[in-house]
Design a protein around this motif. Sequence first.
Motif, mmCIF file in Angstrom:
data_model
loop_
_atom_site.group_PDB
_atom_site.id
_atom_site.type_symbol
_atom_site.label_atom_id
_atom_site.label_comp_id
_atom_site.label_asym_id
_atom_site.label_seq_id
_atom_site.Cartn_x
_atom_site.Cartn_y
_atom_site.Cartn_z
ATOM 1 N N PHE A 1 4.369 55.859 29.775
ATOM 2 C CA PHE A 1 3.775 56.303 31.037
ATOM 3 C C PHE A 1 2.460 55.575 31.303
ATOM 4 N N ALA A 2 1.631 55.435 30.266
ATOM 5 C CA ALA A 2 0.367 54.707 30.423
ATOM 6 C C ALA A 2 0.626 53.242 30.767
ATOM 7 N N PHE A 3 1.665 52.657 30.163
ATOM 8 C CA PHE A 3 2.001 51.258 30.458
ATOM 9 C C PHE A 3 2.477 51.110 31.902
ATOM 10 N N PHE A 4 3.237 52.086 32.384
ATOM 11 C CA PHE A 4 3.670 52.052 33.786
ATOM 12 C C PHE A 4 2.472 52.107 34.728
ATOM 13 N N LEU A 5 1.544 53.033 34.475
ATOM 14 C CA LEU A 5 0.376 53.156 35.347
ATOM 15 C C LEU A 5 -0.458 51.880 35.358
ATOM 16 N N SER A 6 -0.718 51.324 34.176
ATOM 17 C CA SER A 6 -1.541 50.121 34.102
ATOM 18 C C SER A 6 -0.834 48.930 34.747
ATOM 19 N N SER A 7 0.474 48.824 34.557
ATOM 20 C CA SER A 7 1.227 47.732 35.186
ATOM 21 C C SER A 7 1.240 47.890 36.700
ATOM 22 N N PHE A 8 1.375 49.116 37.144
ATOM 23 C CA PHE A 8 1.385 49.390 38.580
ATOM 24 C C PHE A 8 0.065 48.971 39.224
ATOM 25 N N LEU A 9 -1.037 49.386 38.620
ATOM 26 C CA LEU A 9 -2.347 49.092 39.199
ATOM 27 C C LEU A 9 -2.662 47.602 39.143
ATOM 28 N N LYS B 1 -8.143 49.311 31.389
ATOM 29 C CA LYS B 1 -8.838 50.554 31.716
ATOM 30 C C LYS B 1 -7.850 51.634 32.141
ATOM 31 N N THR B 2 -6.883 51.262 32.972
ATOM 32 C CA THR B 2 -5.900 52.235 33.438
ATOM 33 C C THR B 2 -4.998 52.696 32.307
ATOM 34 N N TRP B 3 -4.635 51.783 31.409
ATOM 35 C CA TRP B 3 -3.784 52.177 30.284
ATOM 36 C C TRP B 3 -4.485 53.227 29.433
ATOM 37 N N LEU C 1 -8.276 57.957 45.450
ATOM 38 C CA LEU C 1 -7.726 56.609 45.582
ATOM 39 C C LEU C 1 -8.770 55.545 45.269
ATOM 40 N N THR C 2 -10.008 55.783 45.691
ATOM 41 C CA THR C 2 -11.067 54.813 45.417
ATOM 42 C C THR C 2 -11.340 54.712 43.926
ATOM 43 N N ARG C 3 -11.311 55.843 43.238
ATOM 44 C CA ARG C 3 -11.538 55.811 41.792
ATOM 45 C C ARG C 3 -10.391 55.125 41.057
ATOM 46 N N ILE C 4 -9.180 55.277 41.576
ATOM 47 C CA ILE C 4 -8.026 54.666 40.908
ATOM 48 C C ILE C 4 -7.935 53.176 41.211
ATOM 49 N N PHE C 5 -7.975 52.823 42.486
ATOM 50 C CA PHE C 5 -7.745 51.436 42.884
ATOM 51 C C PHE C 5 -9.034 50.631 43.018
ATOM 52 N N GLY C 6 -10.165 51.315 43.233
ATOM 53 C CA GLY C 6 -11.433 50.613 43.349
ATOM 54 C C GLY C 6 -11.522 49.790 44.618
ATOM 55 N N ARG C 7 -12.513 48.911 44.649
ATOM 56 C CA ARG C 7 -12.698 48.001 45.781
ATOM 57 C C ARG C 7 -11.987 46.696 45.469
ATOM 58 N N ASN C 8 -11.039 46.367 46.321
ATOM 59 C CA ASN C 8 -10.234 45.165 46.096
ATOM 60 C C ASN C 8 -10.394 44.178 47.242
ATOM 61 N N THR D 1 -14.070 37.959 38.957
ATOM 62 C CA THR D 1 -13.036 37.096 39.507
ATOM 63 C C THR D 1 -11.747 37.900 39.657
ATOM 64 N N CYS D 2 -10.783 37.311 40.343
ATOM 65 C CA CYS D 2 -9.507 38.009 40.531
ATOM 66 C C CYS D 2 -8.830 38.277 39.190
ATOM 67 N N THR D 3 -8.894 37.304 38.290
ATOM 68 C CA THR D 3 -8.280 37.480 36.969
ATOM 69 C C THR D 3 -8.967 38.594 36.193
ATOM 70 N N GLN D 4 -10.286 38.615 36.231
ATOM 71 C CA GLN D 4 -11.023 39.677 35.543
ATOM 72 C C GLN D 4 -10.718 41.042 36.153
ATOM 73 N N ASN D 5 -10.606 41.091 37.467
ATOM 74 C CA ASN D 5 -10.313 42.356 38.139
ATOM 75 C C ASN D 5 -8.958 42.908 37.709
ATOM 76 N N VAL D 6 -7.957 42.033 37.618
ATOM 77 C CA VAL D 6 -6.615 42.465 37.219
ATOM 78 C C VAL D 6 -6.595 42.868 35.746
ATOM 79 N N THR D 7 -7.210 42.060 34.893
ATOM 80 C CA THR D 7 -7.172 42.322 33.448
ATOM 81 C C THR D 7 -7.917 43.605 33.097
ATOM 82 N N ARG D 8 -9.112 43.755 33.637
ATOM 83 C CA ARG D 8 -9.874 44.974 33.352
ATOM 84 C C ARG D 8 -9.161 46.205 33.888
#
Length: 472
Positions: free
Chosen positions: A122-130, A83-85, A465-472, A72-79
């Motif tokens: 820095f990790a928090f910035f990346l995870s928040s950004f994604l 994961k990014t952090w 980019l695909t590995r970072i952002f995935g399929r959205n 779901t959209c919520t799961q996609n954002v939370t994971r």
Amino acid sequence: MDPSSAWENFLEAIAALMSKALTDKETEKVIAGFNNFQQRLQRLSSQNLLRMNLEITAREKRVSNCKHDGKTCTQNVTRGFFKTWLIGYIVKYLIGVLPAILTGKILKNILKRSGGNDTVRFAFFLSSFLSAYKGVLCMMRYYRPDHKGDRLNAFVAGSVAGLTLLLDKNKNRRTALTLYLFTRSIQFGSSYLMKKWAEHRDANRAADRQALMNSSNRGHKGKFVSERRWDDILAKIMTSSAATVVMSLTAAVNLYSCFLEPSAVRKSYWNFIMEHSGLPQKFGPMFPPMVDTFRSQFNVLKEMPRDVLTGEFARAVKMYGTLNFIVTLVFQRKKLATEPKEVAYRYIRSTLRSCMFLTVYVLAAFYVPCWMRAILRKETAFTYLFNGIVSGLAVLIEAPGRQMELALYCLPRALETTWNLLLNRGLVRNIPHGDIALFSASMGVMMTIYQNDPSVINKHYLTVLTRIFGRN
């Protein structure tokens, strides 16, 4: 039983009961009221059913627009956030400790400091950004279900996600990230425009051929349409020379600043250029005054070509040899086991080409001014622009696939230097949070192209980019 007949039977039963207590005239009024109520109820029921059907259909459309299958959209954002952090923390930590490990200086305080507050932020910035990008993109699709394509959705999502750069308190890193992404947005945007231009040329060529065929069918003599038009030739020249032009312009700006206005160039880049010139190694503590002497006397560095060809090539071998060796182990370890000779040959060839490029670059940067002064018999600012233009031509020694990457590596530094030069002359002024605005706009452009026209992004960066952002 039909609902309408059941309703009529119900009304008849009510009417029969009412007839015992009411007069005929009163009974007629009651029945007329029931009929009006029936008609209004049917209209409301039909409208509600239609509205509910439209809502269900719209909800189905909204869900189907997202491409994160199985989540779901919520799961996609939370994971994505967690994961990014974790990945961002590990990568930032390794970047901090790897130099110490490679040099053998593994100290406890280095290991502890590398995983401190800066790494966490820095990790928090990346995870928040994604997660912000994923969340806003899903929200835009949810509230715009009838719009085909993701151009506006991706641009808004990328721009909003770019605001998370405020979470990173390291100003130098913020500037570096902003300039890097701005450079990449220019690259991807230019590739997109070139693609559209090529499609436009193809359409015009097809229209000309069709017009010629129609003219021939009617018995008229048509003018021969060449497959290569003037705009095709121009496009080919622009594509083939883009890397060289960008490299020469960036080298002109950077080297001009290194010699005449070193305060405008980043200190680390100035140190890099001077270190590879061999001047600090040759003159030691006398090196800083020698830079001024270099600009005024030709005879001081008359042996510069020989020193560069011998000393700089050795320094370049040390740098590129180590770098290419690490890249080979990381990205070609499987091929190294099956085709070791081929991998070794490509490693040696790539290293030698890169070393020759850097050697010629430094040679032109420091010897062309001497040559220009010998010819002009005077000192001019153009001398330190011309040596950059000549130095940039050294990129032609490199493999074609690496030429643009080297140019884009130098471009962010040239942009920063240009801005500082303009600041020194009072032509511009810094804008509060200007880096945030530029970062957001760059991310909007990049994400628009990534979501809608990924074919214009080269394979390497598209994979990243695909590995970072995935399929959205």
